[in-house]
Enzyme design. Structure first.
Site, PDB file in Angstrom:
ATOM      1  N   HIS A  37     -10.709   3.450   0.940  1.00  0.00           N
ATOM      2  CA  HIS A  37      -9.756   2.853   1.886  1.00  0.00           C
ATOM      3  C   HIS A  37      -9.522   3.787   3.077  1.00  0.00           C
ATOM      4  O   HIS A  37      -9.604   3.366   4.229  1.00  0.00           O
ATOM      5  CB  HIS A  37      -8.414   2.565   1.189  1.00  0.00           C
ATOM      6  CG  HIS A  37      -8.438   1.379   0.278  1.00  0.00           C
ATOM      7  ND1 HIS A  37      -9.007   1.421  -0.962  1.00  0.00           N
ATOM      8  CD2 HIS A  37      -7.994   0.113   0.446  1.00  0.00           C
ATOM      9  CE1 HIS A  37      -8.885   0.225  -1.539  1.00  0.00           C
ATOM     10  NE2 HIS A  37      -8.275  -0.587  -0.702  1.00  0.00           N
ATOM     11  N   LYS A 105      -5.580  -3.409 -11.324  1.00  0.00           N
ATOM     12  CA  LYS A 105      -4.591  -3.551 -12.395  1.00  0.00           C
ATOM     13  C   LYS A 105      -3.222  -3.103 -11.903  1.00  0.00           C
ATOM     14  O   LYS A 105      -3.125  -2.243 -11.035  1.00  0.00           O
ATOM     15  CB  LYS A 105      -5.003  -2.751 -13.630  1.00  0.00           C
ATOM     16  CG  LYS A 105      -4.923  -1.246 -13.431  1.00  0.00           C
ATOM     17  CD  LYS A 105      -4.750  -0.552 -14.741  1.00  0.00           C
ATOM     18  CE  LYS A 105      -4.681   0.952 -14.587  1.00  0.00           C
ATOM     19  NZ  LYS A 105      -3.299   1.474 -14.566  1.00  0.00           N
TER      20      LYS A 105
END
Lengths: 199, 290
Positions: A37, A105
């Site tokens: 990212h 998750k």
């Protein structure tokens, strides 16, 4: 039969998914966590070439264990990592790169839920720690980019078949299973406090 | 005579067993939780976990890609002549390649990854001497998702038992879906700031179906576990009955003006393993014999 969805995922595909649904993914899935990212957003700002296509991609918050067998990489264990670490980066990433799905998750915070609603992206929850189950859905490793970031942080290009089960936990309409659970947890907290003799 | 090489080989096998298969108490608790959930979403999460446990055993593969950092507890006989520390470090290096383990250990500031899980003070080894004739090595392969949710509170003595309960409950609420619930919680009470955190982690070494030998502490363990499981965070934070599989407490006396409390959060994959290296070179893996 649970739904199957093929990558790349168009905005319309993403918007057709509803929170709570179970789905499986076919096609290319890209891994990307903290460093991917940071790097991708930095590269974009500096106008540097990014080696993969994030548009419509299924971006998997995952740092796998890979093993080189001859010339080829094989996924040994590839479960999801904690998505909330990417909370501050994801809204910008979704806006700039327009992925179709984020797989991870633990869910993500409201700014990501908002970005998913605005740009047409979904969050698919995979059971944390179920790394062998995940590896079973990975048919082959097509390649790796930014390997210099280290095995867990690199972009692994995974060719998947029936990857899942995945729960649509944040949809492209502003709904979040995690937010729903939080409301119930707030309510339950009173009972838990009473059990502990806390006011 | 036991050599450094024997220690290395034992540690490689120990790490393999530890990352592939859970101790019996944790495995049993997960299967029981799977049976007890009734709603579709938590049931599916626990089915994935139970299936994954079976697949990892069958394929002799690490159950989770996060094979953690390696925290060791070594107990040595009084007359130990072998360099156990060196043997452990080499064992980690070898296991990283052979099992394989994910290379997780990085420099804390530069984030440079040497690729073999070995660096300054890592693997981390806690030492003690025991009055046995064998070397006992226990390892915890601790993943980051859960470890990142761990906390320390320096309470005032007046906050007392209520303060301890408040701290644990709030930490669980704050951790929410992040530490891969159903979790296992280690609580360290007393000592000092560092001792409370150390005890919290050591509490995770005790099987979760064994209560503390002090009845007061045992009662607190049960009470906290019951309260946490009323929250409904559920497997993976997607809702459900099982938020916590087990909660263990360890305590130490502390300064009259202090009340330190440490919480160590462990994901469902509560991996711990022990090997005993006997003087004749025989090996026993008490956590993994079944």
């Amino acid at each position: 039969m649970p739904k199957r969805i093929k990558t790349p995922i168009s905005e319309a595909d993403a918007r057709a998914l509803k929170v709570g649904e179970t789905i499986y993914v076919d096609g290319i899935v890209l891994t990307g966590r903290d460093e991917v990212h940071i790097h991708a957003l930095e590269y974009l700002e500096k106008g540097k070439q990014i080696p993969v296509e994030f548009k419509g991609a299924a971006l998997f918050h995952c740092g796998p264990i890979m093993k080189k067998v001859g010339e080829k990489w094989v996924a040994v264990a590839a479960g999801p990592t904690t998505s909330s670490r990417m909370n501050s980066l994801e809204p910008g990433f979704i806006e700039k790169f327009r992925p179709g799905a984020i797989i991870g998750k633990g869910g993500m915070s409201q700014p990501t839920v908002d970005a998913m609603k605005e740009f047409g992206c979904v969050y698919l929850a995979f059971t944390g720690g179920a790394a062998v189950l995940a590896a079973k859905g990975i048919k082959s490793v097509e390649g790796v980019e930014w390997f210099e970031l280290g095995m867990p942080e690199a972009i692994w290009i995974l060719n998947c078949d029936n990857f899942g089960p995945l729960t649509v936990a944040i949809d492209a309409h502003g709904n979040s299973l995690f937010a729903d659970v939080n409301v119930k947890v707030k309510e339950n907290e009173k009972k838990a406090r009473a059990r502990l003799g806390l006011s | 005579m036991v050599t450094e090489q024997d220690v290395t080989n034992a540690v490689v096998e120990l790490l393999r067993k530890t990352v592939v298969r859970l101790p019996q108490d944790v495995e049993d608790a997960l299967r029981k939780a799977y049976a007890s959930e009734t709603d579709e979403v938590p049931k599916m999460q626990l089915k994935a976990i139970v299936d994954n446990i079976d697949m990892a055993i069958k394929g002799n593969t690490p159950m989770c890609q996060d094979t953690g950092v390696t925290i060791f507890y070594a107990a040595l006989p009084k007359d130990c002549k072998v360099d156990v520390g060196k043997g452990i470090v080499e064992g980690v290096r070898k296991a990283t390649k052979e099992v394989p383990l994910r290379p997780n250990a990085v420099h804390p500031v530069t984030r440079k990854n040497p690729g073999d899980n070995v660096g300054e003070k890592m693997p981390y080894i806690n030492w003690r001497i025991h009055d046995k004739d064998y070397i006992e090595i226990t390892v915890m392969t601790k993943g980051a998702g859960s470890e990142n949710m761990s906390q320390l509170a320096m309470l005032t003595p007046s906050q007392g038992l209520k303060g301890i309960k408040e701290f644990v409950l709030n930490a669980v609420l704050r951790a929410g879906s992040n530490p891969c619930p159903p979790t296992i919680l280690g609580v360290g009470i007393g000592g000092s700031s560092d001792i409370a955190m150390k005890l919290a982690k050591e509490a995770l070494l005790r099987p979760i179906n064994e209560r503390h030998k002090d009845p007061e502490m045992a009662k607190l363990e049960t009470e906290l576990l019951e309260a946490i499981n009323m929250l409904g965070i559920g497997p993976m934070g997607l809702g459900g009955k099982t938020t916590c599989l087990g909660l263990n407490i360890e305590y130490a006396y502390c300064h009259t003006a202090s009340l330190p409390v440490g919480l160590n959060v462990q994901c469902w994959a509560g991996r711990r393993g022990t090997v005993r290296i006997h003087p004749d070179g025989k090996l026993a893996y008490p956590t993994h014999e079944r």
